[in-house]
Design a protein around this motif. Sequence first.
Motif, PDB file in Angstrom:
ATOM      1  N   THR A 352      61.761  64.704  80.290  1.00 42.13           N
ATOM      2  CA  THR A 352      61.311  63.934  79.130  1.00 42.13           C
ATOM      3  C   THR A 352      61.069  62.472  79.499  1.00 42.13           C
ATOM      4  O   THR A 352      61.625  61.959  80.469  1.00 42.13           O
ATOM      5  N   PRO A 353      60.248  61.752  78.722  1.00 46.55           N
ATOM      6  CA  PRO A 353      59.808  60.411  79.111  1.00 46.55           C
ATOM      7  C   PRO A 353      60.799  59.312  78.773  1.00 46.55           C
ATOM      8  O   PRO A 353      61.643  59.447  77.883  1.00 46.55           O
ATOM      9  N   TYR A 354      60.652  58.195  79.481  1.00 44.70           N
ATOM     10  CA  TYR A 354      61.331  56.944  79.166  1.00 44.70           C
ATOM     11  C   TYR A 354      60.385  56.137  78.268  1.00 44.70           C
ATOM     12  O   TYR A 354      59.350  55.662  78.730  1.00 44.70           O
ATOM     13  N   VAL A 355      60.754  55.991  77.002  1.00 46.54           N
ATOM     14  CA  VAL A 355      59.887  55.340  76.019  1.00 46.54           C
ATOM     15  C   VAL A 355      60.256  53.852  75.948  1.00 46.54           C
ATOM     16  O   VAL A 355      61.434  53.510  75.842  1.00 46.54           O
ATOM     17  N   PRO A 356      59.274  52.942  76.006  1.00 45.65           N
ATOM     18  CA  PRO A 356      59.581  51.507  76.019  1.00 45.65           C
ATOM     19  C   PRO A 356      59.822  50.925  74.626  1.00 45.65           C
ATOM     20  O   PRO A 356      59.072  51.204  73.689  1.00 45.65           O
ATOM     21  N   PHE A 357      60.862  50.091  74.506  1.00 45.26           N
ATOM     22  CA  PHE A 357      61.177  49.378  73.268  1.00 45.26           C
ATOM     23  C   PHE A 357      61.379  47.900  73.589  1.00 45.26           C
ATOM     24  O   PHE A 357      62.252  47.547  74.392  1.00 45.26           O
ATOM     25  N   PHE A 358      60.598  47.023  72.966  1.00 44.13           N
ATOM     26  CA  PHE A 358      60.801  45.586  73.116  1.00 44.13           C
ATOM     27  C   PHE A 358      62.061  45.159  72.364  1.00 44.13           C
ATOM     28  O   PHE A 358      62.323  45.634  71.247  1.00 44.13           O
ATOM     29  N   ASN A 359      62.822  44.238  72.946  1.00 47.87           N
ATOM     30  CA  ASN A 359      64.042  43.806  72.260  1.00 47.87           C
ATOM     31  C   ASN A 359      63.747  42.999  71.002  1.00 47.87           C
ATOM     32  O   ASN A 359      64.588  42.903  70.110  1.00 47.87           O
ATOM     33  N   ASN A 360      62.551  42.427  70.908  1.00 52.92           N
ATOM     34  CA  ASN A 360      62.200  41.650  69.715  1.00 52.92           C
ATOM     35  C   ASN A 360      61.447  42.463  68.673  1.00 52.92           C
ATOM     36  O   ASN A 360      60.837  41.896  67.765  1.00 52.92           O
ATOM     37  N   ALA A 361      61.477  43.777  68.796  1.00 45.31           N
ATOM     38  CA  ALA A 361      60.971  44.663  67.744  1.00 45.31           C
ATOM     39  C   ALA A 361      62.174  45.310  67.083  1.00 45.31           C
ATOM     40  O   ALA A 361      62.597  46.404  67.467  1.00 45.31           O
ATOM     41  N   ASP A 362      62.748  44.648  66.100  1.00 43.50           N
ATOM     42  CA  ASP A 362      64.029  45.135  65.571  1.00 43.50           C
ATOM     43  C   ASP A 362      63.880  46.062  64.363  1.00 43.50           C
ATOM     44  O   ASP A 362      64.866  46.590  63.862  1.00 43.50           O
ATOM     45  N   ASP A 363      62.649  46.287  63.888  1.00 45.11           N
ATOM     46  CA  ASP A 363      62.427  47.282  62.840  1.00 45.11           C
ATOM     47  C   ASP A 363      62.119  48.612  63.534  1.00 45.11           C
ATOM     48  O   ASP A 363      60.964  49.000  63.723  1.00 45.11           O
ATOM     49  N   ILE A 364      63.159  49.318  63.921  1.00 44.91           N
ATOM     50  CA  ILE A 364      63.033  50.510  64.766  1.00 44.91           C
ATOM     51  C   ILE A 364      62.580  51.706  63.940  1.00 44.91           C
ATOM     52  O   ILE A 364      63.016  51.891  62.802  1.00 44.91           O
ATOM     53  N   ASP A 365      61.723  52.514  64.514  1.00 45.61           N
ATOM     54  CA  ASP A 365      61.205  53.683  63.816  1.00 45.61           C
ATOM     55  C   ASP A 365      62.344  54.599  63.382  1.00 45.61           C
ATOM     56  O   ASP A 365      63.344  54.779  64.092  1.00 45.61           O
ATOM     57  N   ILE A 366      62.168  55.196  62.201  1.00 48.61           N
ATOM     58  CA  ILE A 366      63.218  56.023  61.611  1.00 48.61           C
ATOM     59  C   ILE A 366      63.581  57.211  62.495  1.00 48.61           C
ATOM     60  O   ILE A 366      64.715  57.695  62.478  1.00 48.61           O
ATOM     61  N   SER A 367      62.645  57.677  63.313  1.00 47.74           N
ATOM     62  CA  SER A 367      62.929  58.834  64.168  1.00 47.74           C
ATOM     63  C   SER A 367      63.955  58.511  65.242  1.00 47.74           C
ATOM     64  O   SER A 367      64.594  59.416  65.792  1.00 47.74           O
ATOM     65  N   TYR A 368      64.138  57.222  65.543  1.00 47.61           N
ATOM     66  CA  TYR A 368      65.153  56.809  66.516  1.00 47.61           C
ATOM     67  C   TYR A 368      66.422  56.288  65.845  1.00 47.61           C
ATOM     68  O   TYR A 368      67.519  56.484  66.376  1.00 47.61           O
ATOM     69  N   ARG A 369      66.299  55.642  64.706  1.00 49.11           N
ATOM     70  CA  ARG A 369      67.493  55.032  64.097  1.00 49.11           C
ATOM     71  C   ARG A 369      68.234  55.963  63.147  1.00 49.11           C
ATOM     72  O   ARG A 369      69.347  55.643  62.726  1.00 49.11           O
ATOM     73  N   GLN A 370      67.645  57.123  62.819  1.00 46.51           N
ATOM     74  CA  GLN A 370      68.359  58.106  61.996  1.00 46.51           C
ATOM     75  C   GLN A 370      68.323  59.451  62.719  1.00 46.51           C
ATOM     76  O   GLN A 370      67.279  60.098  62.784  1.00 46.51           O
ATOM     77  N   THR A 371      69.475  59.850  63.242  1.00 50.63           N
ATOM     78  CA  THR A 371      69.592  61.110  63.976  1.00 50.63           C
ATOM     79  C   THR A 371      70.596  62.003  63.265  1.00 50.63           C
ATOM     80  O   THR A 371      71.761  61.623  63.119  1.00 50.63           O
ATOM     81  N   PRO A 372      70.181  63.179  62.806  1.00 50.24           N
ATOM     82  CA  PRO A 372      71.144  64.091  62.177  1.00 50.24           C
ATOM     83  C   PRO A 372      72.066  64.712  63.209  1.00 50.24           C
ATOM     84  O   PRO A 372      71.750  64.754  64.404  1.00 50.24           O
ATOM     85  N   MET A 373      73.198  65.206  62.762  1.00 47.20           N
ATOM     86  CA  MET A 373      74.152  65.815  63.682  1.00 47.20           C
ATOM     87  C   MET A 373      73.646  67.138  64.254  1.00 47.20           C
ATOM     88  O   MET A 373      74.043  67.538  65.346  1.00 47.20           O
ATOM     89  N   LYS A 374      72.744  67.816  63.518  1.00 42.43           N
ATOM     90  CA  LYS A 374      72.205  69.078  63.998  1.00 42.43           C
ATOM     91  C   LYS A 374      70.687  69.045  63.956  1.00 42.43           C
ATOM     92  O   LYS A 374      70.089  68.308  63.171  1.00 42.43           O
ATOM     93  N   MET A 375      70.071  69.866  64.804  1.00 40.50           N
ATOM     94  CA  MET A 375      68.621  69.889  64.885  1.00 40.50           C
ATOM     95  C   MET A 375      67.992  70.489  63.632  1.00 40.50           C
ATOM     96  O   MET A 375      68.442  71.513  63.131  1.00 40.50           O
ATOM     97  N   ASN A 376      66.941  69.825  63.139  1.00 42.65           N
ATOM     98  CA  ASN A 376      66.072  70.385  62.113  1.00 42.65           C
ATOM     99  C   ASN A 376      64.752  70.764  62.771  1.00 42.65           C
ATOM    100  O   ASN A 376      64.238  70.032  63.624  1.00 42.65           O
TER     101      ASN A 376
END
Length: 478
Positions: A352-376
Amino acid sequence: MERKRSACTTVLVGKDATIDGSTMAARNDDTGKPLNPLKLVSYPAYHDHPNQTKAYLNHFIGERPADGYRYQGVPNVDLRNEGTYDESGFNEKNVGMSATESVYANERVLAADPLNTESGINEDAIVAMTLPFINSARQGVQYLGQLVARYGSAEGNGVIFVDKDEIWYMEIVTGHCWVAERIPDDSYAVTGNRIAIQEVNFDDRDNFMWSNNIREFVEKHHLNPDLHGWNFRRIFGTADVFDQHYNTCRQWYGHKVLSPNVKLDPLDFNLPFIMRASHKITLEEVQSVLSSHYQGTPYDPLGHLGTEEQKHLFRPISLNRTQNSHVLQVRNDLPEAASCILWLCFGIPSFTPYVPFFNNADDIDISYRQTPMKMNMDLKSAYWMYRGLSMLVESHHPEFTKPDLDYLKSARQFFYSWIDKTAPKVEGMEDNQINAYLSKSEKELVAEMAKRTKKLMADLMMQGLGLSKLTFVMDENL
């Protein structure tokens, strides 16, 4: 309560040793089980608010200053059972921290200075206690050293600090003893769970730091086995069969990739920590070390070169329990506001890939900042999407390797073009404009990668349906 720790692998590269003049500090976060959901967050700055950090996994309570910087973290989702473990990220002052590489001291030194497992600072809280309050990599070592002196350490840890000029590797090995070494600009370093730092020059304060009275401690307790010199690894570290099959092999393979002309032995207890680079090291090479299962050697469990015994002789670098692989890169050729990039891999790094995130982009996409405990099965979570891709590729590795490698190569090209297009545009912007622009661009990149990844997964599943062993070809003569 202390979580049973597992293993990690670290790669560090000085700015004169990289192809683009960046500093790079990279690590795999490996846990004790295949699934331990994580998320990427940005903690806001705060002012005039003295506060405490409490660990979930022991009784540590740490006092924090009244003012703290914004910083990134990659915490566990299940905080109460797994602890916070923010692991890796940059703060708003462009200082990166990766914590922690578990290291293990020998019984002689631990008898003289035991770990403070009950209430010492631990991996659960170490980032929150340090990263919001430092302005440079060097200061990071000094600040954390003061915390260890005050609270004691709950475990043995290797901690990385990086900024645009320097990389420091700090090893906390007993309750209060530690040493830190600056990685030379023209060199790189590799380690995996053994104490890494070797000869310490106490006359060179520009490149070494250490805990108070560490030399007196060693002398008082008769801990130095050498007739001459002061080798931190030999005094405090271990050298046993476990190290040879679990630790030294990973260090050996890192050097094999980054110094291909140097012949080393994977069973050697004295493998170097730091080596001068023989060529300009790329981001892809650093990622290839962390994503390795010893490709091209007899020790590859997915390969065809070795015997069954050889394939399972050494612990691979990339594992199904690698939860977070990352590269903290500071690009000195980009505007300062877009110079710090967290390259984050949430799947098994081999696939799987290494996805780049700038440190000054603090409004992080919901797919990264909200992770459920189990896969949907909607795969809206980046963590679960990339874990799912990892499982798919490994399930039919010989057949799925080529399409997966093509996908990864295309993703890297996309990332590089995106950074070259995005970063220069922040020049001259106000801080709030920079944040809004980078956050919007980041979300577009995340959406594009979700689209690409789900397409690949669908293609592999359709191909996999034709690979079932539950098939039968009727002889036309019957």
